[in-house]
Design a protein around this motif. Structure first.
Motif, PDB file in Angstrom:
ATOM      1  N   VAL A  71       6.225  -3.537 -11.138  1.00 22.15           N
ATOM      2  CA  VAL A  71       6.064  -2.107 -11.416  1.00 22.15           C
ATOM      3  C   VAL A  71       5.237  -1.944 -12.692  1.00 22.15           C
ATOM      4  N   LYS A  72       5.535  -2.735 -13.702  1.00 21.19           N
ATOM      5  CA  LYS A  72       4.774  -2.685 -14.965  1.00 21.19           C
ATOM      6  C   LYS A  72       3.310  -3.050 -14.708  1.00 21.19           C
ATOM      7  N   LEU A  73       3.081  -4.043 -13.861  1.00 26.17           N
ATOM      8  CA  LEU A  73       1.723  -4.455 -13.517  1.00 26.17           C
ATOM      9  C   LEU A  73       0.983  -3.295 -12.835  1.00 26.17           C
ATOM     10  N   THR A  74       1.656  -2.632 -11.897  1.00 26.84           N
ATOM     11  CA  THR A  74       1.066  -1.481 -11.201  1.00 26.84           C
ATOM     12  C   THR A  74       0.685  -0.394 -12.194  1.00 26.84           C
ATOM     13  N   ARG A  75       1.581  -0.093 -13.102  1.00 27.89           N
ATOM     14  CA  ARG A  75       1.337   0.976 -14.075  1.00 27.89           C
ATOM     15  C   ARG A  75       0.219   0.625 -15.046  1.00 27.89           C
ATOM     16  N   SER A  76      -0.059  -0.664 -15.206  1.00 26.17           N
ATOM     17  CA  SER A  76      -1.107  -1.068 -16.141  1.00 26.17           C
ATOM     18  C   SER A  76      -2.513  -1.005 -15.527  1.00 26.17           C
ATOM     19  N   ILE A  77      -2.591  -0.743 -14.214  1.00 24.52           N
ATOM     20  CA  ILE A  77      -3.895  -0.612 -13.556  1.00 24.52           C
ATOM     21  C   ILE A  77      -4.422   0.799 -13.843  1.00 24.52           C
ATOM     22  N   PRO A  78      -5.627   0.921 -14.421  1.00 23.69           N
ATOM     23  CA  PRO A  78      -6.174   2.253 -14.681  1.00 23.69           C
ATOM     24  C   PRO A  78      -6.286   3.063 -13.377  1.00 23.69           C
ATOM     25  N   PRO A  79      -6.055   4.369 -13.450  1.00 25.02           N
ATOM     26  CA  PRO A  79      -6.089   5.207 -12.233  1.00 25.02           C
ATOM     27  C   PRO A  79      -7.357   5.016 -11.396  1.00 25.02           C
ATOM     28  N   GLU A  80      -8.486   4.869 -12.058  1.00 26.55           N
ATOM     29  CA  GLU A  80      -9.741   4.724 -11.315  1.00 26.55           C
ATOM     30  C   GLU A  80      -9.836   3.393 -10.567  1.00 26.55           C
ATOM     31  N   ASN A  81      -8.921   2.453 -10.854  1.00 29.03           N
ATOM     32  CA  ASN A  81      -8.935   1.145 -10.191  1.00 29.03           C
ATOM     33  C   ASN A  81      -7.795   0.964  -9.181  1.00 29.03           C
ATOM     34  N   LYS A  82      -7.024   1.994  -8.953  1.00 31.21           N
ATOM     35  CA  LYS A  82      -5.856   1.874  -8.075  1.00 31.21           C
ATOM     36  C   LYS A  82      -6.222   1.584  -6.612  1.00 31.21           C
ATOM     37  N   GLN A  83      -7.413   1.962  -6.183  1.00 25.08           N
ATOM     38  CA  GLN A  83      -7.809   1.798  -4.788  1.00 25.08           C
ATOM     39  C   GLN A  83      -8.855   0.702  -4.595  1.00 25.08           C
ATOM     40  N   LEU A  84      -8.943  -0.235  -5.528  1.00 22.21           N
ATOM     41  CA  LEU A  84      -9.983  -1.263  -5.452  1.00 22.21           C
ATOM     42  C   LEU A  84      -9.873  -2.147  -4.211  1.00 22.21           C
ATOM     43  N   LEU A  85      -8.657  -2.407  -3.738  1.00 19.55           N
ATOM     44  CA  LEU A  85      -8.525  -3.229  -2.534  1.00 19.55           C
ATOM     45  C   LEU A  85      -9.254  -2.578  -1.363  1.00 19.55           C
ATOM     46  N   LYS A  86      -9.129  -1.271  -1.246  1.00 21.91           N
ATOM     47  CA  LYS A  86      -9.829  -0.540  -0.173  1.00 21.91           C
ATOM     48  C   LYS A  86     -11.318  -0.432  -0.481  1.00 21.91           C
ATOM     49  N   GLU A  87     -11.633  -0.024  -1.715  1.00 19.36           N
ATOM     50  CA  GLU A  87     -13.015   0.259  -2.078  1.00 19.36           C
ATOM     51  C   GLU A  87     -13.899  -0.988  -2.109  1.00 19.36           C
ATOM     52  N   LYS A  88     -13.399  -2.074  -2.663  1.00 22.36           N
ATOM     53  CA  LYS A  88     -14.217  -3.284  -2.835  1.00 22.36           C
ATOM     54  C   LYS A  88     -14.102  -4.261  -1.668  1.00 22.36           C
ATOM     55  N   LEU A  89     -12.909  -4.319  -1.060  1.00 21.05           N
ATOM     56  CA  LEU A  89     -12.687  -5.309  -0.005  1.00 21.05           C
ATOM     57  C   LEU A  89     -12.525  -4.707   1.392  1.00 21.05           C
ATOM     58  N   GLY A  90     -12.336  -3.406   1.441  1.00 18.39           N
ATOM     59  CA  GLY A  90     -12.090  -2.782   2.742  1.00 18.39           C
ATOM     60  C   GLY A  90     -10.706  -3.115   3.288  1.00 18.39           C
ATOM     61  N   PHE A  91      -9.792  -3.512   2.402  1.00 19.69           N
ATOM     62  CA  PHE A  91      -8.431  -3.865   2.820  1.00 19.69           C
ATOM     63  C   PHE A  91      -7.709  -2.608   3.271  1.00 19.69           C
ATOM     64  N   LYS A  92      -7.206  -2.627   4.492  1.00 14.00           N
ATOM     65  CA  LYS A  92      -6.549  -1.459   5.065  1.00 14.00           C
ATOM     66  C   LYS A  92      -5.038  -1.500   4.915  1.00 14.00           C
ATOM     67  N   GLY A  93      -4.526  -2.529   4.270  1.00 18.00           N
ATOM     68  CA  GLY A  93      -3.089  -2.657   4.097  1.00 18.00           C
ATOM     69  C   GLY A  93      -2.492  -3.520   5.190  1.00 18.00           C
ATOM     70  N   TYR A  94      -1.200  -3.705   5.106  1.00 22.74           N
ATOM     71  CA  TYR A  94      -0.487  -4.497   6.103  1.00 22.74           C
ATOM     72  C   TYR A  94       0.023  -3.581   7.208  1.00 22.74           C
ATOM     73  N   LYS A  95       0.229  -4.131   8.389  1.00 21.89           N
ATOM     74  CA  LYS A  95       0.752  -3.358   9.505  1.00 21.89           C
ATOM     75  C   LYS A  95       2.262  -3.198   9.371  1.00 21.89           C
ATOM     76  N   VAL A  96       2.752  -2.054   9.797  1.00 27.95           N
ATOM     77  CA  VAL A  96       4.179  -1.777   9.762  1.00 27.95           C
ATOM     78  C   VAL A  96       4.904  -2.894  10.521  1.00 27.95           C
ATOM     79  N   GLY A  97       5.962  -3.385   9.927  1.00 30.25           N
ATOM     80  CA  GLY A  97       6.746  -4.446  10.541  1.00 30.25           C
ATOM     81  C   GLY A  97       6.243  -5.841  10.217  1.00 30.25           C
ATOM     82  N   GLU A  98       5.067  -5.928   9.575  1.00 29.04           N
ATOM     83  CA  GLU A  98       4.503  -7.234   9.234  1.00 29.04           C
ATOM     84  C   GLU A  98       4.503  -7.498   7.735  1.00 29.04           C
ATOM     85  N   PHE A  99       5.174  -6.653   6.980  1.00 27.38           N
ATOM     86  CA  PHE A  99       5.196  -6.864   5.540  1.00 27.38           C
ATOM     87  C   PHE A  99       6.541  -6.488   4.954  1.00 27.38           C
TER      88      PHE A  99
END
Length: 120
Positions: A71-99
């Protein structure tokens, strides 16, 4: 920590795809937070860690097993970088039931590392 993989998009994908073991993922984050293991003294040197982390975690926390440091790690990510997985890698997240909490924490760690890379 010379045995750590390079910090690049391939490594971030390896974290998300669980191709890197949990210990290595933890060690990557610890390294970029500033923790270093002193082989001579057989203890952690936290002199390179920001006071914000060092005061709460004098030794590096296990981000995979424990929610509070993640949680502390999450809070330390600047707001403008919160979506980098999507923006830089195109990561769509994990599928329901698989995480579960472990995959969610690994994704948080991957995003934090991407945020660190963005600041370089």
């Amino acid at each position: 920590m010379s045995d750590l993989p390079a910090l690049n998009f391939d490594t971030i994908w390896a974290i998300l795809k669980e191709e890197l073991d949990d210990a290595t993922v933890n060690r990557l984050v610890w390294h970029y937070l500033g923790y270093r293991y002193d082989q001579a003294c057989l203890k952690w040197d936290n002199s390179g860690v920001s006071e914000e982390w060092r005061s709460e975690y004098p030794e590096p926390p296990d981000f995979i097993e424990n929610r509070p440091p993640t949680v502390k790690l999450t809070r330390s990510i600047p707001p403008e970088n919160k979506q980098l997985l999507k923006e830089k890698l195109g990561f769509k997240g994990y599928k329901v039931g698989e995480f579960g909490p472990r995959q969610t924490r690994r994704a948080t760690m991957a995003n934090w590392l991407l945020s660190y890379m963005a600041g370089l």
